[in-house]
Design an enzyme around this catalytic site. Sequence first.
Site: not given
Lengths: 102, 151
Positions: A15-17, A44, A46
């Site tokens: 996940a990242c922003d 995805s 976050v």
Amino acid sequence: MTTIDGSSIKKLIVACDAGMGSSVMLAGQLKKQLKKNGVTVEHSPVAHIPQDADVVVTQAGLADRARGVVPDVPVVPFQLFLGDPKVAKIVKAIQDGSTVEV
Amino acid sequence: MADSALTSLLAERSILLDRTATDRFDAVRQCGAALVAAGAVDESYVDAMIQREETVSTFVGEGVAIPHGTLAGKEAVKHDALVVLRFPDGVDWEGNTVSVCVGIAAAGGGHIALLSQLAEILLDPEKAEQLRTATSAEQVYALLAPDEDED
């Protein structure tokens, strides 16, 4: 600390922003490393981490937000994009079917 | 020779190899301006890129950063595109030195193969050095072209 059983992981989310940069890069790497293990690796934002994830890998600065989205899923925070020891540990646990503390 | 999938994502005029920046936000703004020039994003995306950089650094190691927008900024993306800006003098990135910025605009997943390839480059110190010292678009394309043996 949470104990993760590598053999029970079927879906790993990076996940990242925005889910368009860093997570994509790392997901591509992990996908390759875990290809033989039948693990689904997806990237995805976050805010949109799927609830059926077995483990979430994310930048340390985003870990709290990730935990807020999926409180019941173990979150592995990392500092380095490539070659982070924590990420390497979780990959190894999945490959070996062993357990790991995160 | 760069294939068309690569050049449609990363146009030759979006490879700018001789830039200078006063600080990392200046570098991010220049990446944003290049994405605007490529017709990939609206102006507002540049602010989203700055916002993202303020929240979490996009430094990824080996002298490379990958500036991009936030989730909210995605609405300003018209089509997936990358830009490559090189700063031969280096830019201070919270204590790290960045020589190459790969600016990203993505609404879909068209850039995934290219970013995987970037990860491969960064894991290979020799290739990373080649990227940091590239002086022609051909060199950049040669590095970023997907490996033949990949599936």
